[in-house]
Design an enzyme around this catalytic site. Structure first.
Site, short mmCIF file in Angstrom:
data_model
loop_
_atom_site.label_atom_id
_atom_site.label_comp_id
_atom_site.label_asym_id
_atom_site.label_seq_id
_atom_site.Cartn_x
_atom_site.Cartn_y
_atom_site.Cartn_z
N ASP A 56 14.17 31.81 3.34
CA ASP A 56 13.83 30.71 2.42
C ASP A 56 14.94 29.92 2.23
O ASP A 56 16.06 30.24 2.31
CB ASP A 56 13.32 31.46 1.09
CG ASP A 56 12.40 30.07 0.42
OD1 ASP A 56 11.16 30.29 0.52
OD2 ASP A 56 12.92 29.36 -0.50
N ASP A 82 17.28 26.36 5.69
CA ASP A 82 16.67 25.04 5.56
C ASP A 82 16.14 24.69 6.94
O ASP A 82 16.57 24.55 7.99
CB ASP A 82 17.52 23.91 5.25
CG ASP A 82 16.92 22.58 4.84
OD1 ASP A 82 15.87 22.37 5.36
OD2 ASP A 82 17.74 21.99 3.89
N VAL A 83 14.56 24.69 6.86
CA VAL A 83 14.02 24.44 8.01
C VAL A 83 14.12 22.93 8.44
O VAL A 83 13.55 22.61 9.88
CB VAL A 83 12.28 24.56 7.84
CG1 VAL A 83 11.97 25.89 7.52
CG2 VAL A 83 11.71 23.43 7.05
N TYR A 176 0.80 15.07 4.75
CA TYR A 176 0.24 16.39 4.92
C TYR A 176 -0.85 16.50 5.92
O TYR A 176 -0.68 17.53 6.63
CB TYR A 176 -0.02 17.07 3.44
CG TYR A 176 -0.44 18.44 3.22
CD1 TYR A 176 0.66 19.41 3.25
CD2 TYR A 176 -1.60 18.92 3.57
CE1 TYR A 176 0.63 20.69 3.31
CE2 TYR A 176 -1.85 20.29 3.37
CZ TYR A 176 -0.61 21.23 3.42
OH TYR A 176 -0.89 22.51 3.23
N LYS A 180 0.14 18.92 9.40
CA LYS A 180 -0.90 20.00 9.35
C LYS A 180 -1.71 19.83 10.65
O LYS A 180 -2.01 20.88 11.38
CB LYS A 180 -1.39 20.48 8.26
CG LYS A 180 -0.30 20.68 7.08
CD LYS A 180 0.22 22.04 7.62
CE LYS A 180 1.14 22.66 6.30
NZ LYS A 180 2.02 23.92 6.88
#
Length: 279
Positions: A56, A82-83, A176, A180
């Site tokens: 995370d 951190d992605v 979003y 997605k």
């Protein structure tokens, strides 16, 4: 650290991931009441025998998840990544392999909408759009890139990406939904191109799930009480209620396990039937 963890929800003694190594990206959770999807998946995997690297951006939250697992007698460690930073994702995959010897399951459970500044098409800014794309889509792609490198070398593995029912149904916020939907398309490509290496890849499409991130953000954005937000969301689901993080975690467990060893490239809705109405 949360002191009360329900010992009955999401638990079976089957050992479906016994000895497997799982990396859960987004294994912490946002502040608020209840359990987040990533934390529930990490706990669920560990209860089935997996060694879990809880990853995370907030290391304290990842450590909290790992501590819950260890408290139950499971095997876990926390890792900060951190992605939006590829090298940190690469380090997470390498850490799992170094610590436990392999990387068998990657579960990508990262996504932001309102909390990332999402909005209507006429309101969204370039910075908000780019930020959400970096987190929701690019982060998933680069986590998979570095997991696949290890999985190809070892001759197999499983990837479970969390998309959203919003990708297919009605949803008011532009970024979003777009990102997605991108996760679904990417997962299909990932499954097809990596099947010869023994790697399976599938998507989960959660619907309205009662998680801290989803509910708390709407309490603030809509200026409503928790009861009002929950009632509005419950009313939209044919089964009459929002889902829980355990519902999503159970789906992730199935797809990660050998019970799904002939399933790849699918998008599994966990939405109480809401997509049937496309609302």
């Amino acid at each position: 650290m949360a002191s009360s963890l329900d010992q009955t929800q999401g638990h079976t003694p089957a050992g479906r991931l016994a000895g497997k190594v799982a990396v859960v990206i987004g294994a912490g959770q946002s502040p608020g009441e209840g359990m987040g999807n990533g934390r529930a998946a990490a706990i669920r995997f560990a209860r089935e025998g997996a060694h879990v690297l809880a990853v995370d951006r907030q290391i304290e939250s990842a450590e909290e998840t790992a501590a819950m697992i260890i408290q139950e007698g499971g095997s876990a460690a926390a890792f900060s990544a951190d992605v939006t930073r590829e090298h940190e994702l690469a380090l997470a995959m390498q850490m799992a392999k170094k610590r436990w010897g392999s990387l068998d399951v990657l579960h990508n459970n990262v996504g932001v909408s309102l909390a990332g500044g999402d909005g209507d098409l006429m309101d969204i800014t370039e910075d908000q759009f780019d930020n959400i794309c970096r987190i929701n889509l690019r982060g998933t792609v680069f986590a998979c890139k570095h997991a696949v490198a290890i999985m190809r070398e070892q001759g197999g593995g499983v990837i479970v990406n969390v998309s959203s029912a919003a990708a297919l149904g009605k949803y008011p916020y532009v970024t979003y939904k777009a990102t997605k939907a991108g996760v679904i398309a990417f997962t299909e490509q990932l499954a097809l191109q990596n099947a010869p290496y023994g790697i399976r890849a599938n998507c989960i499409l959660p619907g309205l799930i009662s998680t801290p991130m989803a509910v708390e953000a709407r309490i603030q954005a809509w200026n409503q009480t928790r009861e009002q937000v929950s009632a509005e969301r419950n009313a939209k689901v044919p089964l009459g209620r929002q889902g829980t993080a355990w519902d999503v975690a159970n789906a992730a467990l199935f797809l990660a396990s050998d019970e799904a060893n002939f399933i790849t490239g699918i998008s599994l809705a966990v939405d109480g039937g809401r997509l049937l109405n496309r609302i």
